[in-house]
Design a protein around this motif. Structure first.
Motif, PDB file in Angstrom:
ATOM      1  N   ALA A  12      71.493  -2.109 -42.552  1.00 33.71           N
ATOM      2  CA  ALA A  12      72.091  -1.401 -43.689  1.00 33.71           C
ATOM      3  C   ALA A  12      72.555  -2.398 -44.752  1.00 33.71           C
ATOM      4  N   LEU A  13      73.146  -3.517 -44.306  1.00 35.32           N
ATOM      5  CA  LEU A  13      73.606  -4.535 -45.252  1.00 35.32           C
ATOM      6  C   LEU A  13      72.424  -5.195 -45.954  1.00 35.32           C
ATOM      7  N   ALA A  14      71.400  -5.562 -45.182  1.00 31.34           N
ATOM      8  CA  ALA A  14      70.218  -6.206 -45.775  1.00 31.34           C
ATOM      9  C   ALA A  14      69.515  -5.268 -46.756  1.00 31.34           C
ATOM     10  N   GLY A  15      69.372  -4.000 -46.354  1.00 33.20           N
ATOM     11  CA  GLY A  15      68.748  -3.022 -47.243  1.00 33.20           C
ATOM     12  C   GLY A  15      69.546  -2.843 -48.524  1.00 33.20           C
ATOM     13  N   GLY A  16      70.877  -2.822 -48.384  1.00 31.50           N
ATOM     14  CA  GLY A  16      71.736  -2.678 -49.550  1.00 31.50           C
ATOM     15  C   GLY A  16      71.615  -3.849 -50.511  1.00 31.50           C
ATOM     16  N   ILE A  17      71.488  -5.057 -49.975  1.00 32.51           N
ATOM     17  CA  ILE A  17      71.342  -6.247 -50.816  1.00 32.51           C
ATOM     18  C   ILE A  17      70.069  -6.149 -51.659  1.00 32.51           C
ATOM     19  N   ILE A  18      68.956  -5.814 -51.003  1.00 33.08           N
ATOM     20  CA  ILE A  18      67.676  -5.729 -51.712  1.00 33.08           C
ATOM     21  C   ILE A  18      67.721  -4.637 -52.781  1.00 33.08           C
ATOM     22  N   VAL A  19      68.264  -3.486 -52.414  1.00 28.53           N
ATOM     23  CA  VAL A  19      68.351  -2.377 -53.367  1.00 28.53           C
ATOM     24  C   VAL A  19      69.197  -2.769 -54.570  1.00 28.53           C
ATOM     25  N   GLN A  20      70.340  -3.426 -54.330  1.00 23.43           N
ATOM     26  CA  GLN A  20      71.236  -3.782 -55.430  1.00 23.43           C
ATOM     27  C   GLN A  20      70.583  -4.754 -56.410  1.00 23.43           C
ATOM     28  N   ILE A  21      69.793  -5.678 -55.893  1.00 27.71           N
ATOM     29  CA  ILE A  21      69.100  -6.614 -56.784  1.00 27.71           C
ATOM     30  C   ILE A  21      68.186  -5.857 -57.746  1.00 27.71           C
ATOM     31  N   PHE A  22      67.546  -4.795 -57.241  1.00 28.70           N
ATOM     32  CA  PHE A  22      66.632  -4.025 -58.090  1.00 28.70           C
ATOM     33  C   PHE A  22      67.374  -3.018 -58.965  1.00 28.70           C
ATOM     34  N   VAL A  23      68.452  -2.419 -58.442  1.00 25.35           N
ATOM     35  CA  VAL A  23      69.213  -1.444 -59.224  1.00 25.35           C
ATOM     36  C   VAL A  23      69.779  -2.080 -60.489  1.00 25.35           C
ATOM     37  N   GLY A  24      70.148  -3.354 -60.408  1.00 27.89           N
ATOM     38  CA  GLY A  24      70.766  -4.033 -61.539  1.00 27.89           C
ATOM     39  C   GLY A  24      69.846  -4.259 -62.717  1.00 27.89           C
ATOM     40  N   ILE A  25      68.535  -3.956 -62.570  1.00 28.71           N
ATOM     41  CA  ILE A  25      67.615  -4.186 -63.690  1.00 28.71           C
ATOM     42  C   ILE A  25      67.954  -3.306 -64.884  1.00 28.71           C
ATOM     43  N   ILE A  26      68.664  -2.222 -64.645  1.00 25.60           N
ATOM     44  CA  ILE A  26      69.026  -1.340 -65.742  1.00 25.60           C
ATOM     45  C   ILE A  26      69.972  -2.043 -66.723  1.00 25.60           C
ATOM     46  N   TYR A  27      70.620  -3.136 -66.269  1.00 28.67           N
ATOM     47  CA  TYR A  27      71.602  -3.844 -67.090  1.00 28.67           C
ATOM     48  C   TYR A  27      71.008  -4.961 -67.935  1.00 28.67           C
ATOM     49  N   ILE A  28      69.684  -5.131 -67.913  1.00 30.00           N
ATOM     50  CA  ILE A  28      69.091  -6.198 -68.719  1.00 30.00           C
ATOM     51  C   ILE A  28      68.574  -5.641 -70.050  1.00 30.00           C
ATOM     52  N   TRP A  29      69.257  -4.658 -70.570  1.00 25.74           N
ATOM     53  CA  TRP A  29      68.847  -4.054 -71.844  1.00 25.74           C
ATOM     54  C   TRP A  29      68.816  -5.079 -72.965  1.00 25.74           C
ATOM     55  N   SER A  30      69.675  -6.102 -72.902  1.00 22.79           N
ATOM     56  CA  SER A  30      69.692  -7.103 -73.960  1.00 22.79           C
ATOM     57  C   SER A  30      68.351  -7.820 -74.076  1.00 22.79           C
ATOM     58  N   ILE A  31      67.605  -7.915 -72.959  1.00 21.49           N
ATOM     59  CA  ILE A  31      66.274  -8.537 -72.977  1.00 21.49           C
ATOM     60  C   ILE A  31      65.261  -7.576 -73.608  1.00 21.49           C
ATOM     61  N   PHE A  32      65.435  -6.284 -73.348  1.00 15.54           N
ATOM     62  CA  PHE A  32      64.542  -5.267 -73.900  1.00 15.54           C
ATOM     63  C   PHE A  32      64.769  -5.024 -75.393  1.00 15.54           C
ATOM     64  N   GLN A  33      66.011  -5.235 -75.850  1.00 15.90           N
ATOM     65  CA  GLN A  33      66.417  -4.694 -77.145  1.00 15.90           C
ATOM     66  C   GLN A  33      65.528  -5.132 -78.308  1.00 15.90           C
ATOM     67  N   GLU A  34      65.334  -6.429 -78.498  1.00 18.95           N
ATOM     68  CA  GLU A  34      64.542  -6.886 -79.636  1.00 18.95           C
ATOM     69  C   GLU A  34      63.082  -6.421 -79.572  1.00 18.95           C
ATOM     70  N   PRO A  35      62.403  -6.539 -78.407  1.00 13.46           N
ATOM     71  CA  PRO A  35      61.036  -6.013 -78.335  1.00 13.46           C
ATOM     72  C   PRO A  35      60.966  -4.506 -78.580  1.00 13.46           C
ATOM     73  N   VAL A  36      61.974  -3.772 -78.105  1.00  9.53           N
ATOM     74  CA  VAL A  36      62.012  -2.319 -78.319  1.00  9.53           C
ATOM     75  C   VAL A  36      62.180  -2.011 -79.807  1.00  9.53           C
ATOM     76  N   ILE A  37      63.059  -2.756 -80.484  1.00 10.35           N
ATOM     77  CA  ILE A  37      63.266  -2.570 -81.922  1.00 10.35           C
ATOM     78  C   ILE A  37      61.957  -2.791 -82.674  1.00 10.35           C
ATOM     79  N   GLU A  38      61.252  -3.845 -82.311  1.00  8.43           N
ATOM     80  CA  GLU A  38      59.987  -4.161 -82.982  1.00  8.43           C
ATOM     81  C   GLU A  38      58.918  -3.113 -82.679  1.00  8.43           C
ATOM     82  N   TYR A  39      58.835  -2.699 -81.405  1.00  4.01           N
ATOM     83  CA  TYR A  39      57.785  -1.752 -81.002  1.00  4.01           C
ATOM     84  C   TYR A  39      57.973  -0.382 -81.654  1.00  4.01           C
ATOM     85  N   PHE A  40      59.223   0.097 -81.674  1.00  2.67           N
ATOM     86  CA  PHE A  40      59.500   1.437 -82.198  1.00  2.67           C
ATOM     87  C   PHE A  40      59.884   1.422 -83.682  1.00  2.67           C
TER      88      PHE A  40
END
Length: 400
Positions: A12-40
């Motif tokens: 359960a702990l190991a599974g939680g660690i792996i899941v949390q690493i992937f769940v946190g991708i929602i917080y990298i919006w700052s990396i998306f922001q400039e390309p999103v601005i340009e694309y849209f």
């Protein structure tokens, strides 16, 4: 049977660690922001609002996940959150160029809410399996969440770069990887049975005679609001300075390259704070850990007022460490004060402090920073709130 259950808690702990690493991708919006601005062909203010929508949706997901976790179990909540995040990323990749505002619904809304469900499921599940070392287990889980930014920032930056696959395909790649990882590894994130938890409670003097608060009892408890105030007073130093760390570093004599490195260091400092503060709570108790974090923040923010050169990086790292430490002890505080039986729901209620601080402090920091240059209030306000936090701690714990 006991050996089987011990194996389950490690899984359960190991599974939680792996899941949390992937769940946190929602917080990298700052990396998306400039390309999103340009694309849209979007405005900066419109794109920046995406993160502002995501944060409260994420906390709402954590709160709702707590209620569902106590009723349906961690695996159900995690898979529900995983499906929402996967769908949110997939639908984000299908948005027409003329309707970027749909990112508010798909990326920020569905993704943020689903990520909150998954966050609560993994943190609460780890604590339930590891009541004997709840701080360490919770710290490891939230540290993994913090490390998500460190892991995925270079990957997503490469995918969105000049020779990358573009905005839409990046969303699709993340959606596919996330679906495979979370919906498979998440199978191991399952709560222990009541017999296991009852035995853990009986074996520990810490829980004997403690009241088990239902969520309604928590909301009627004065201690709940003191816990919220305590957490709210610890976070403004980081949240008010965060949007301007790079620019402030350059104003304090750092080169642009070193200023960028200082931003990366904050990610590592936050992850370290999440892990060590939670671990220390098992050793010396939450009160002493919070006193330590408040002291670090108070001294650092006052020194930062007029510091230059490499010492700027050290102080920013210390402030970020304390902010991460606050995240690390939050689930421990919920369990310490309100018991183990409804810990998932009560953890969600305590996490409301994150939503309040995340909305309030960055806006306040911007308001008192004309042209992006921090005024005295950016340092004074967090220092005053630290003093208020010290006072709140005294009344929360009394003379213990």
């Amino acid at each position: 049977m006991q050996r089987l259950k011990n194996g389950s808690r490690y899984m359960a702990l190991a599974g939680g660690i792996i899941v949390q690493i992937f769940v946190g991708i929602i917080y990298i919006w700052s990396i998306f922001q400039e390309p999103v601005i340009e694309y849209f062909s979007w405005t900066h203010s419109g794109a920046a609002l995406t993160f502002s929508v995501m944060l409260p949706m994420n906390v709402l997901g954590v709160t709702a996940g707590g209620i569902l976790n106590d009723r349906k179990g961690a695996r159900f909540v995690l898979h529900t959150g995983g499906i929402l995040m996967t769908a949110g990323l997939l639908l984000s990749s299908l948005i027409p160029k003329g309707q970027p505002w749909l990112l508010y619904i798909f990326y920020a809304g569905m993704g943020g809410f689903g990520g909150g469900l998954a966050y609560n499921a993994t943190v609460s599940c780890a604590q339930k399996w590891w009541l004997d070392r709840k701080g360490l287990a919770g710290g490891i889980i939230v540290c993994a969440y913090g490390m998500s930014t460190v892991v995925f920032t270079p990957v997503v930056n490469m995918l969105l770069g000049e020779n990358g696959v573009g905005v839409k395909n990046t969303f699709r790649i993340l959606e596919a990887v996330f679906a495979v990882i979370v919906l498979t590894v998440g199978w191991f994130v399952v709560n222990p049975d009541e017999e296991y938890m009852d035995n853990c409670v009986k074996d520990s003097k810490e829980w004997i005679g403690k009241k088990q608060y239902k969520p309604g009892d928590v909301l009627r408890s004065g201690k709940y609001y003191m816990v919220l105030i305590c957490l709210l007073c610890l976070t403004p130093a980081y949240l008010m300075l965060n949007p301007m760390i790079k620019s402030l570093g350059e104003l304090r004599g750092l080169s642009e390259e070193i200023a960028v490195i200082s931003v990366m260091i904050t990610g590592l400092a936050s992850a370290l704070g999440r892990l060590t503060a939670a671990w220390l709570s098992d050793k010396i108790g939450c009160k002493r850990v919070l006193l330590m974090l408040y002291t670090i923040t108070f001294v650092s923010i006052l020194l930062l007022w007029n510091i230059h050169g490499n010492m700027f990086i050290v102080l920013i790292a210390l402030i970020t460490y304390a902010y991460g430490g606050c995240a690390g002890v939050t689930p421990v505080l919920a369990t310490d004060f309100f018991g183990t039986k409804y810990m998932s729901s009560n953890f969600g209620l305590v996490m409301i402090s994150v939503m309040i601080s995340g909305i309030t402090y960055p806006t306040l920091g911007t308001a008192v920073s004309p042209a992006g240059i921090p005024a005295a209030q950016v340092f004074l306000i967090p220092a005053v709130l630290c003093v208020a936090g010290f006072v709140t701690l005294y009344f929360l714990y009394g003379k213990d």
